[in-house]
Design a protein around this motif. Structure first.
Motif, short mmCIF file in Angstrom:
data_model
loop_
_atom_site.label_atom_id
_atom_site.label_comp_id
_atom_site.label_asym_id
_atom_site.label_seq_id
_atom_site.Cartn_x
_atom_site.Cartn_y
_atom_site.Cartn_z
N TRP A 46 45.33 31.51 27.03
CA TRP A 46 45.63 32.57 26.08
C TRP A 46 46.09 32.00 24.74
O TRP A 46 45.75 32.53 23.68
CB TRP A 46 46.71 33.51 26.63
N LEU A 47 46.86 30.91 24.76
CA LEU A 47 47.29 30.28 23.50
C LEU A 47 46.09 29.82 22.67
O LEU A 47 46.06 30.01 21.46
CB LEU A 47 48.20 29.09 23.79
N GLY A 48 45.12 29.21 23.34
CA GLY A 48 43.92 28.77 22.62
C GLY A 48 43.15 29.93 22.03
O GLY A 48 42.66 29.88 20.89
N PHE A 97 35.79 38.11 26.98
CA PHE A 97 35.44 37.02 26.07
C PHE A 97 35.62 35.67 26.76
O PHE A 97 34.75 34.80 26.69
CB PHE A 97 36.33 37.09 24.82
N MET A 98 36.72 35.48 27.47
CA MET A 98 36.98 34.22 28.14
C MET A 98 36.05 34.02 29.33
O MET A 98 35.63 32.89 29.62
CB MET A 98 38.44 34.13 28.58
N ASP A 99 35.70 35.09 30.03
CA ASP A 99 34.75 34.98 31.14
C ASP A 99 33.38 34.55 30.64
O ASP A 99 32.69 33.74 31.26
CB ASP A 99 34.64 36.32 31.88
N LEU A 100 32.97 35.12 29.50
CA LEU A 100 31.69 34.72 28.91
C LEU A 100 31.72 33.25 28.48
O LEU A 100 30.74 32.52 28.64
CB LEU A 100 31.38 35.60 27.70
N ASN A 101 32.86 32.82 27.95
CA ASN A 101 33.00 31.43 27.54
C ASN A 101 32.93 30.49 28.75
O ASN A 101 32.30 29.43 28.70
CB ASN A 101 34.32 31.24 26.79
N ASN A 102 33.56 30.88 29.85
CA ASN A 102 33.49 30.08 31.08
C ASN A 102 32.06 30.00 31.59
O ASN A 102 31.60 28.94 32.03
CB ASN A 102 34.39 30.68 32.16
N LEU A 103 31.33 31.13 31.53
CA LEU A 103 29.93 31.16 31.97
C LEU A 103 29.08 30.22 31.13
O LEU A 103 28.18 29.55 31.64
CB LEU A 103 29.39 32.59 31.88
N ASP A 149 46.63 41.15 28.83
CA ASP A 149 46.13 42.23 29.68
C ASP A 149 44.92 42.93 29.06
O ASP A 149 44.35 43.85 29.68
CB ASP A 149 47.24 43.26 29.92
N ASN A 150 44.54 42.52 27.87
CA ASN A 150 43.45 43.16 27.15
C ASN A 150 42.11 42.86 27.83
O ASN A 150 41.77 41.72 28.10
CB ASN A 150 43.44 42.67 25.70
N SER A 176 48.28 41.73 15.96
CA SER A 176 46.85 42.05 16.06
C SER A 176 46.14 41.28 17.16
O SER A 176 45.06 41.67 17.58
CB SER A 176 46.17 41.76 14.72
N VAL A 177 46.71 40.17 17.63
CA VAL A 177 46.04 39.37 18.65
C VAL A 177 46.05 40.12 19.98
O VAL A 177 47.11 40.56 20.43
CB VAL A 177 46.74 38.00 18.82
#
Length: 379
Positions: A59-61, A88-94, A81-82, A76-77
Motif C-alpha cells: 500500500w505504501l508503494g 489495480f494491484m491484482d492487475l499489476n500482480n497478473l 479497503d478501496n 485523496s489516496v
C-alpha cells in the motif's frame, strides 16, 4: 514506443519525473501519510506475534506512486479497503505472474498471428489495459477535485504543458506512465520487502543504519530528502540490498533487428534476443570484492577513518546506456522514503523458531511468493 516518438517521450517523462524528486510531496506529505496510515498498525504488532510486512509495503508503494501522479493532499489516496486499489494491484500482480506465458507468445514467428494472440490472450496486455483505465479515471477525478489548486508537484500537472503544446498526446502520456508504474509497484516494492529482510538477517548492519538515521532525524526533526547526501551508510545499505538480493536477475530483452551487429568478438545474428545478466555481473569477484557476502563497503570508500557513499560503477541493475530504466531515479527515491521511516522507527528481527526455515525467496515475480515472518520492536 520506438524511434523518435520513444526518444522524445522519454525526455518528457524524465523531465517531469526527475523534477518531482525534490517536491514537497516526497518530503512532507508521504512522511505524514506513513505516520497516520502505517505507524498505528505496525505499533500494534510490536511484541504481539509475527509481522508480515508485504501488505503495508504494497500500500505504501501504491500511495507513493499515486501521490507522484496526482498528489496526496486532502486524503485523496485510496485507502487499503478501496476496491479500485485492490483491483489495480491484482492487475499489476497478473502482469508479472504470467510473464512466462507472455514470453511463449512472443516466440510465435508469424507477426500477424502473434499480434492477434497477444491482443486476445496475453495477460500482460489485458493487465495494462485495465491499469491504464484506472489511471485515466483517477486523473479525471483528481483534476476535478484540484482545479482550484496550483499544485505543481504531480506528474500529470507537469506533463500538461507538453500536452497543450502538442509535444505528446494524453494517451501517449498514459502509456509512458505505465512503463514506470508497473516496475515501480512490483519490482520496487519487492526491493523494499527484501530490504527489511536484509535488515533482520544482518542485525549489526541494521544497527549501523539506525544510528545514522537517528542522528539525521534528531538534526532535522525528520527525514529530509534534501539532506540525503549526508546518509552514507543508509544509501550503501539500499544499493547493497539491491545487488545482493537481486529483485531482478537480468535486464529487459532486446531484439536484434539487423545483421552485422557485434559485441566484442561475437557476431550477433538478426532475430536474436539478448539480455544483460545483471545477477552474474553483481556476483563476479572482478566487480565486487566479496560478491557472495552482504558487504556495505561495496558502495563506500574510507578516508581518514570516515566512510562515504560511493556508487560502484559495476552496479547495473537498472541497465546502462540510452535504454536504461527510465524510472530508476524515482524507484530509488521510493525505497529511500519507505525504508528510512520503517528502519528508524522499528527494529526487525527474525523469529527464533523460524530461523531454520527462514530464507529469502529467489524470485518475487510469482503472485504466490511466500511471505516471511518478522518480529517488530518499537525503537
Amino acid at each position: 514506443s520506438n524511434g523518435d516518438r520513444w526518444q522524445h517521450g522519454r525526455q518528457l517523462c524524465n523531465l517531469s519525473f526527475t523534477s518531482l524528486i525534490k517536491s514537497n510531496y516526497l518530503d512532507a506529505n508521504f512522511g505524514e501519510l506513513i505516520k497516520t496510515a502505517i505507524y498505528p498498525g505496525v505499533d500494534e504488532q510490536c511484541s504481539a506475534g509475527y509481522y508480515y510486512a508485504r501488505d503495508d509495503i504494497k500500500w505504501l508503494g501504491f500511495a507513493f506512486m499515486y501521490g507522484v501522479l496526482y498528489g496526496a493532499e486532502d486524503d485523496s489516496v485510496p485507502d487499503r479497503d478501496n476496491k479500485e486499489y485492490h483491483r489495480f494491484m491484482d492487475l499489476n500482480n497478473l502482469l508479472f505472474d504470467k510473464f512466462l506465458k507472455s514470453r511463449i507468445i512472443n516466440m510465435i514467428p508469424l507477426p500477424r498471428t502473434r499480434q492477434y494472440i497477444q491482443n486476445n490472450y496475453d495477460p500482460r496486455i489485458k493487465s495494462m489495459e485495465g491499469m491504464t483505465e484506472l489511471i485515466k479515471k483517477w486523473e479525471k477525478q483528481t483534476r476535478i477535485q484540484r482545479q482550484k489548486l496550483s499544485d505543481d508537484d504531480t506528474y500529470f500537472n507537469r506533463i500538461q504543458e507538453h500536452i497543450n503544446n502538442g509535444e505528446i498526446t494524453y494517451d501517449q502520456c498514459c502509456v509512458d506512465v505505465m512503463t514506470l508504474v508497473a516496475a515501480g509497484l512490483h519490482v520496487t516494492l519487492s526491493s523494499a520487502e527484501i530490504g527489511l529482510y536484509h535488515a533482520a538477517l544482518f542485525p549489526d548492519i541494521q544497527e549501523r543504519v539506525y544510528k545514522e538515521l537517528d542522528a539525521h532525524y534528531q538534526k532535522y526533526g525528520g527525514f529530509d530528502m534534501r539532506k540525503l547526501n549526508e546518509l552514507h551508510v543508509f544509501r550503501a545499505f539500499i544499493y547493497e540490498s539491491l545487488r545482493y538480493g537481486a529483485p531482478v536477475r537480468h535486464t529487459l530483452e532486446r531484439n536484434i533487428m539487423k545483421n552485422g551487429y557485434k559485441i566484442g568478438k561475437y557476431n550477433i545474428p538478426k532475430g536474436a534476443t539478448m539480455y544483460g545478466m545483471t545477477y552474474t555481473m553483481h556476483r563476479d569477484p572482478k566487480n565486487f570484492e566479496r560478491p557472495n557476502e552482504f558487504y556495505l563497503e561495496h558502495f563506500m570508500t574510507e578516508k581518514d577513518g570516515n566512510f562515504r557513499f560511493n556508487l560502484n560503477k559495476n552496479f547495473v541493475i537498472f541497465g546502462i546506456g540510452k535504454r536504461n530504466c527510465i524510472g530508476q531515479t524515482l524507484a530509488i527515491k521510493e525505497l529511500f522514503c519507505i525504508l528510512t521511516h520503517l528502519l528508524h522507527r522499528y527494529k526487525f528481527i527474525i523469529p527464533k523458531q523460524e530461523k531454520d526455515n527462514w530464507q529469502i525467496p529467489e524470485s518475487f515475480f510469482p503472485a504466490n511468493t511466500p511471505k516471511l515472518p518478522l518480529i517488530v520492536e518499537r525503537r
